[in-house]
Design an enzyme around this catalytic site. Structure first.
Site, PDB file in Angstrom:
ATOM      1  N   LYS A   1       4.954  17.382  99.743  1.00  0.00           N
ATOM      2  CA  LYS A   1       4.707  18.735 100.225  1.00  0.00           C
ATOM      3  C   LYS A   1       5.627  19.758  99.542  1.00  0.00           C
ATOM      4  CE  LYS A   1       1.688  18.845 103.301  1.00  0.00           C
ATOM      5  NZ  LYS A   1       1.809  18.812 104.658  1.00  0.00           N
TER       6      LYS A   1
ATOM      7  N   LYS B   1      -2.771  19.254  96.276  1.00  0.00           N
ATOM      8  CA  LYS B   1      -3.317  19.013  97.611  1.00  0.00           C
ATOM      9  C   LYS B   1      -3.920  20.325  98.087  1.00  0.00           C
ATOM     10  CE  LYS B   1      -2.300  16.895 102.022  1.00  0.00           C
ATOM     11  NZ  LYS B   1      -2.725  17.915 102.961  1.00  0.00           N
TER      12      LYS B   1
ATOM     13  N   CYS C   1      16.241  19.599 136.043  1.00  0.00           N
ATOM     14  CA  CYS C   1      14.895  19.901 135.542  1.00  0.00           C
ATOM     15  C   CYS C   1      14.503  21.303 136.009  1.00  0.00           C
ATOM     16  CB  CYS C   1      13.900  18.865 136.069  1.00  0.00           C
ATOM     17  SG  CYS C   1      12.189  19.319 135.727  1.00  0.00           S
TER      18      CYS C   1
ATOM     19  N   ASP D   1      -5.522  22.988 100.393  1.00  0.00           N
ATOM     20  CA  ASP D   1      -5.378  23.226 101.826  1.00  0.00           C
ATOM     21  C   ASP D   1      -6.706  23.724 102.385  1.00  0.00           C
ATOM     22  OD1 ASP D   1      -4.213  23.329 104.246  1.00  0.00           O
ATOM     23  OD2 ASP D   1      -2.972  25.094 103.853  1.00  0.00           O
TER      24      ASP D   1
ATOM     25  N   LYS E   1      -1.368   9.376  93.615  1.00  0.00           N
ATOM     26  CA  LYS E   1      -2.204   8.219  93.925  1.00  0.00           C
ATOM     27  C   LYS E   1      -1.980   7.151  92.862  1.00  0.00           C
ATOM     28  CE  LYS E   1      -5.737  11.371  95.611  1.00  0.00           C
ATOM     29  NZ  LYS E   1      -7.103  11.881  95.525  1.00  0.00           N
TER      30      LYS E   1
ATOM     31  N   GLU F   1      -2.449  15.076  91.886  1.00  0.00           N
ATOM     32  CA  GLU F   1      -3.491  16.092  92.092  1.00  0.00           C
ATOM     33  C   GLU F   1      -2.996  17.141  93.087  1.00  0.00           C
ATOM     34  OE1 GLU F   1      -6.874  14.016  93.681  1.00  0.00           O
ATOM     35  OE2 GLU F   1      -6.798  12.475  92.134  1.00  0.00           O
TER      36      GLU F   1
ATOM     37  N   GLU G   1     -12.627  18.360  99.220  1.00  0.00           N
ATOM     38  CA  GLU G   1     -12.094  19.395 100.094  1.00  0.00           C
ATOM     39  C   GLU G   1     -12.917  20.676  99.972  1.00  0.00           C
ATOM     40  OE1 GLU G   1      -9.614  18.131 101.736  1.00  0.00           O
ATOM     41  OE2 GLU G   1      -8.433  19.784 102.547  1.00  0.00           O
TER      42      GLU G   1
ATOM     43  N   CYS H   1      11.374  20.703 138.698  1.00  0.00           N
ATOM     44  CA  CYS H   1      11.493  20.025 140.002  1.00  0.00           C
ATOM     45  C   CYS H   1      12.941  19.910 140.478  1.00  0.00           C
ATOM     46  CB  CYS H   1      10.824  18.658 139.959  1.00  0.00           C
ATOM     47  SG  CYS H   1      11.743  17.478 138.952  1.00  0.00           S
TER      48      CYS H   1
ATOM     49  N   LEU I   1      -2.939  11.228 104.924  1.00  0.00           N
ATOM     50  CA  LEU I   1      -1.901  10.868 103.950  1.00  0.00           C
ATOM     51  C   LEU I   1      -0.530  10.956 104.590  1.00  0.00           C
ATOM     52  CD1 LEU I   1      -3.101  12.914 100.854  1.00  0.00           C
ATOM     53  CD2 LEU I   1      -3.048  10.433 101.031  1.00  0.00           C
TER      54      LEU I   1
ATOM     55  N   ASP J   1     -27.383  41.814  90.859  1.00  0.00           N
ATOM     56  CA  ASP J   1     -27.636  41.220  92.173  1.00  0.00           C
ATOM     57  C   ASP J   1     -29.113  41.333  92.546  1.00  0.00           C
ATOM     58  OD1 ASP J   1     -25.013  40.727  92.269  1.00  0.00           O
ATOM     59  OD2 ASP J   1     -24.524  42.141  93.894  1.00  0.00           O
ATOM     60  N   GLN J   2     -29.717  42.494  92.179  1.00  0.00           N
ATOM     61  CA  GLN J   2     -31.129  42.703  92.537  1.00  0.00           C
ATOM     62  C   GLN J   2     -32.015  41.691  91.826  1.00  0.00           C
ATOM     63  OE1 GLN J   2     -28.976  44.927  91.713  1.00  0.00           O
ATOM     64  NE2 GLN J   2     -29.191  46.817  92.905  1.00  0.00           N
ATOM     65  N   ALA J   3     -31.737  41.476  90.530  1.00  0.00           N
ATOM     66  CA  ALA J   3     -32.563  40.532  89.772  1.00  0.00           C
ATOM     67  C   ALA J   3     -32.391  39.120  90.343  1.00  0.00           C
ATOM     68  CB  ALA J   3     -32.155  40.559  88.303  1.00  0.00           C
TER      69      ALA J   3
ATOM     70  N   CYS K   1      13.812  14.493 132.478  1.00  0.00           N
ATOM     71  CA  CYS K   1      13.732  14.567 133.925  1.00  0.00           C
ATOM     72  C   CYS K   1      13.206  13.202 134.363  1.00  0.00           C
ATOM     73  CB  CYS K   1      12.767  15.685 134.320  1.00  0.00           C
ATOM     74  SG  CYS K   1      12.193  15.509 136.007  1.00  0.00           S
TER      75      CYS K   1
ATOM     76  N   TYR L   1     -12.598  14.609  95.078  1.00  0.00           N
ATOM     77  CA  TYR L   1     -11.481  13.777  94.622  1.00  0.00           C
ATOM     78  C   TYR L   1     -11.710  12.274  94.781  1.00  0.00           C
ATOM     79  CZ  TYR L   1     -10.178  14.489  99.543  1.00  0.00           C
ATOM     80  OH  TYR L   1     -10.193  14.576 100.901  1.00  0.00           O
TER      81      TYR L   1
ATOM     82  N   CYS M   1       7.523  15.077 139.467  1.00  0.00           N
ATOM     83  CA  CYS M   1       7.732  16.359 138.796  1.00  0.00           C
ATOM     84  C   CYS M   1       6.378  16.968 138.432  1.00  0.00           C
ATOM     85  CB  CYS M   1       8.583  16.138 137.547  1.00  0.00           C
ATOM     86  SG  CYS M   1       8.771  17.611 136.543  1.00  0.00           S
TER      87      CYS M   1
HETATM   88  S1  IVH Z   1      -6.912  11.964  98.891  1.00  0.00           S
HETATM   89  C1  IVH Z   1      -6.378   8.886 102.211  1.00  0.00           C
HETATM   90  N1  IVH Z   1      -6.658  14.073  97.405  1.00  0.00           N
HETATM   91  O1  IVH Z   1      -5.421  16.002 102.475  1.00  0.00           O
HETATM   92  C2  IVH Z   1      -6.883  10.240 102.263  1.00  0.00           C
HETATM   93  N2  IVH Z   1      -6.706  14.370  99.772  1.00  0.00           N
HETATM   94  O2  IVH Z   1      -3.556  14.770 104.384  1.00  0.00           O
HETATM   95  C3  IVH Z   1      -7.427  10.537 100.931  1.00  0.00           C
HETATM   96  N3  IVH Z   1      -6.561  16.688 100.495  1.00  0.00           N
HETATM   97  O3  IVH Z   1      -7.753  14.551 104.620  1.00  0.00           O
HETATM   98  C4  IVH Z   1      -7.184  11.866 100.598  1.00  0.00           C
HETATM   99  N4  IVH Z   1      -6.432  17.572  98.505  1.00  0.00           N
HETATM  100  O4  IVH Z   1      -8.471  16.578 103.317  1.00  0.00           O
HETATM  101  C5  IVH Z   1      -6.740  13.602  98.659  1.00  0.00           C
HETATM  102  N5  IVH Z   1      -6.446  15.851  95.952  1.00  0.00           N
HETATM  103  C6  IVH Z   1      -6.541  15.390  97.200  1.00  0.00           C
HETATM  104  C7  IVH Z   1      -6.521  16.241  98.334  1.00  0.00           C
HETATM  105  C8  IVH Z   1      -6.595  15.679  99.607  1.00  0.00           C
HETATM  106  C9  IVH Z   1      -6.471  17.819  99.792  1.00  0.00           C
HETATM  107  C10 IVH Z   1      -6.592  16.579 101.974  1.00  0.00           C
HETATM  108  C11 IVH Z   1      -7.703  15.730 102.517  1.00  0.00           C
HETATM  109  C12 IVH Z   1      -7.066  14.721 103.428  1.00  0.00           C
HETATM  110  C13 IVH Z   1      -5.732  15.328 103.667  1.00  0.00           C
HETATM  111  C14 IVH Z   1      -4.740  14.245 103.934  1.00  0.00           C
END
Ligand code: IVH
Length: 684
Positions: free
Chosen positions: A327, A129, A421, A131, A303, A127, A187, A424, A94, A44-46, A439, A239, A445
């Site tokens: 999902k 997804k 309700c 998070d 895709k 691919e 992402e 109200c 998506l 790290d120092q170098a 209501c 992506y 209300c």
């Molecule tokens: S394609 C049409 N590919 O998911 C939007 N999105 O729910 C094109 N995300 O806003 C997105 N991994 O932030 C794509 N391999 C992947 C992804 C991905 C994560 C996220 C992205 C997007 C959100 C949509």
């Protein structure tokens, strides 16, 4: 060796430039070994010494600072606020699929839209997804010049200095092909282990921990002081890209390969799948891999691999038709229901909420969960005191899945849904065929009034900062505001407000400024702000685009509404009911005394001869589906209608066209064959 501090006497500009170049390369190599391979080759120092040397020379020769200078990675001076950036093309979201059946429906929808033979497969790229948070990176002549958050999809925030600190993001593109302008999307994320380390440190420093890696990444990226971002370990997966000079890539697979040649990290677990069975197998593989990965994934994105097909499929609402997020199953945990509350929403719907003994689900502390409606609570027979399973999927509100009846105390009693309700006391109503219990006292209300106002001032509606929930509740209670139109005359109560605790002259002035700022408002925000049942941001945009002016919208009839893609029968009914309610009409009338609603400008298709024209499709089309034909017409600025009248500009007649064709001929409306239509739109 004795360390000699760089000075103008011992370093010529040529030597300085050469050394800065070597240092940039050397530090980038060490970054790669450290961050990507996890195999540092120096201490790290170098490593710090190399950075120091680089900085030293840059201070002496500021005009020699390179665009790929390693000092860009350590952040720069804080800025007062983020500048807004409009995206070149909207950053879409998506649609989700939660089961294989839903994936099957998605593929069938695509095939129908494309008139694709049902027994022929369409290849997909699958691919993980990630998070995290999406980011857009702009490169000009190979240099990173601008980076933005997604924001509302149309407009994001300029976070260039923050993105520069992410070592995964190349500041200069590798390889020979450097388009004049390139946009890369991907992402930004934080690893699970870095997230835990960061939270431990925060707790030691008495700072509140982040709920999950995604929030930690978001909090780190949206720092006005990018030197804080620089200290947070963030990574990037690319992506997608768009460029001014197409390079011949024809598939998503090729897109990912090109991104790699430019030096972007692409997730290694992507897979081209030739049919649905392969998608299923890859999904299952990733589900198994998920706990072993050091970053969070919440599903698999499928895709359509062929970009020409993607283009034909286009966009519905805010999501492309060509992709879907499959999902993973939601995470679950056991806890106890301590109480059941009833919330009254802005449209009067009564929603039961379970108050829970706090429990961690998928890395987030959950205290409340929705019980949806009376039917659900009865079906699940959830009672106060019950042990229950709760689940949380992504950003969705936590839900109660089921009660563990074997643990139920003998004395427990079923929940009785209120007949009045809770706010109200008006007797509740249930429209036949609908589950929601409401209501009906929309304008009397207090709960509905406050919820409507909260919605009206919210970010995607009128966006009035300074009118928080507490203030709105107090103002309603004191009768200063009864409905959204009163916000615009609130200033006449300035004297009263000045005397309230917490309202200085400056905060009041800020409030008046925020109110004045929205005296001119776009049609879609106006519609959304009205808080019509079922009309969210996406449908408000669709309505604005279709009607273009508020006056046209106010005349909307159910049949016309139903011809808009994305507006279903439920929405049409609610909208017509809203527009024909005298009290809502009065509200709109009152609002328009203070607010100018800008007509919605259709931006695409500015030169299209179809702009503003009304087109009717009739008969069977052979080479494309009705949906695709309609989408083509709308892309070119035309309105598609279901019936022929004197207002119709063009009828496209497929095989076996019947009465509509006859009417068109009788009225002298222009009639095109399918081939003529394709020739027309193909040339535009
Ligand atoms: S394609 C049409 N590919 O998911 C939007 N999105 O729910 C094109 N995300 O806003 C997105 N991994 O932030 C794509 N391999 C992947 C992804 C991905 C994560 C996220 C992205 C997007 C959100 C949509």
């Amino acid at each position: 060796m004795r360390y000699i501090v760089a000075s103008k006497s011992n370093l010529t500009p040529e030597q300085a430039a050469a050394e800065l170049k070597t240092l940039a390369k050397e530090i980038a190599d060490h970054d790669y070994r450290y961050y990507r391979l996890n195999q540092p080759t120096i201490s790290d120092q170098a490593y710090d010494a190399l950075h120091r040397r680089n900085r030293e020379i840059e201070v002496l020769f500021p005009n020699l600072i390179r665009p790929d200078s390693p000092s860009h990675r350590v952040g720069s001076a804080p800025s007062p606020e983020f500048e807004k950036v409009k995206h070149q093309a909207p950053m879409l979201s998506l649609d989700n699929a939660f089961s294989l059946d839903e994936v099957g429906d998605f593929i069938d929808r695509i095939k129908r839209f494309l008139k694709w033979p049902a027994d022929q497969d369409i290849p997909f790229m699958a691919e993980p997804k990630i998070d995290g948070l999406s980011a857009s990176l702009i490169y000009e002549d190979g240099q990173f010049v601008l980076g933005a958050t997604r924001g509302d999809g149309v407009e994001g925030e300029n976070i260039t200095p923050n993105l520069r600190t992410i070592r995964d993001i190349p500041l200069i593109l590798q390889g020979d092909f450097k388009p004049a302008r390139l946009e890369v999307r991907g992402e930004v994320y934080m690893t699970k282990s870095d997230f835990e380390r960061l939270n431990e440190n925060r707790q030691q420093e008495d700072e509140s921990p982040f709920a999950n890696p995604r929030n930690a990444a978001a909090g780190s990226l949206r720092q006005l002081d990018s030197s804080i971002t620089a200290k947070r370990p963030l990574y990037f997966f690319a992506y997608a890209y768009f460029t001014s000079e197409p390079n011949g890539d024809k598939t998503q697979e090729e897109i990912l390969n090109t991104l790699k040649t430019w030096g972007f990290p692409v997730n290694p677990h992507v897979q081209l799948c030739l049919n649905q069975a392969e998608l299923k197998a890859h999904y299952e593989r990733l589900e198994e891999l998920r706990p072993t990965l050091n970053y969070e994934i919440d599903g698999v994105v499928y895709k359509v691999n062929d970009l020409a097909l993607q283009n034909r499929l286009g966009v519905v609402g805010r999501a492309p038709r060509h992709s879907i997020a499959h999902k993973f199953a939601a995470e679950q945990a056991e806890t106890v229901v301590e109480d059941i509350l009833i919330q009254v929403g802005r449209t009067g719907v009564l929603t039961p909420l379970a108050v829970l003994k706090p429990v961690f689900v998928g890395g987030v502390m959950v205290r409340r969960a929705t019980l949806h409606n009376q039917d659900e609570i009865q079906r699940k027979d959830v009672r106060v005191g019950d042990a229950v399973i709760v689940q949380r999927a992504g950003d969705v509100i936590p839900q109660v899945v089921k009660s563990l009846t074997n643990k139920r105390p003998a004395t427990s009693q079923s929940f009785i849904f209120p007949t009045h309700c809770p706010v109200c006391q008006t007797p509740v109503v249930q429209t036949e065929g609908q589950v929601a219990i409401r209501c009906p006292n929309s304008f009397g209300c207090a709960a509905q009034a406050v919820e409507r106002l909260k919605h009206f001032v919210s970010r995607h509606a009128f966006d009035i900062e300074g009118l928080g929930e507490k203030h709105l509740e107090a103002f309603c209670q004191e009768g200063l505001i009864k409905n959204p139109a009163d916000i615009f005359t609130l200033r006449q109560h300035g004297r009263v407000l000045e005397k309230r605790e917490g309202w200085g002259a400056q905060s009041l002035q800020n409030l008046w400024d925020a109110i004045d700022k929205c005296r001119v408002i776009s049609l879609d925000r106006f519609i959304y702000g009205l808080g019509i049942s079922q009309i969210g941001q996406v449908s408000a945009k669709l309505l604005a685009k279709h009607y273009q002016t508020i006056d046209a919208l106010l005349q909307a009839g159910e049949e016309d509404l139903l011809s808009i893609e994305g507006i279903g029968p439920g929405m049409s009914k609610d909208l017509v009911a809203f527009l024909s309610d005298p009290q809502q009409q009065k509200l709109i009338h009152d609002l328009r005394k203070h607010v100018t609603v800008e007509p919605y400008l259709v931006q695409e298709a500015h030169n299209s001869p179809l702009k503003g024209k009304t087109v009717v499709f009739t008969g069977a089309l052979s080479s494309l589906s009705r949906g695709e034909a309609k989408a083509q017409a709308e892309r070119l600025g035309a309105k598609v209608s279901g019936s022929v009248s004197a207002k119709t500009d063009m009828v496209v007649a497929g095989a076996d066209a019947g009465s509509k064709l006859k009417t068109a001929q009788a009225l002298g409306v222009q009639v095109l064959t399918e081939d003529e239509w394709l020739a027309l739109v193909g040339g535009l």
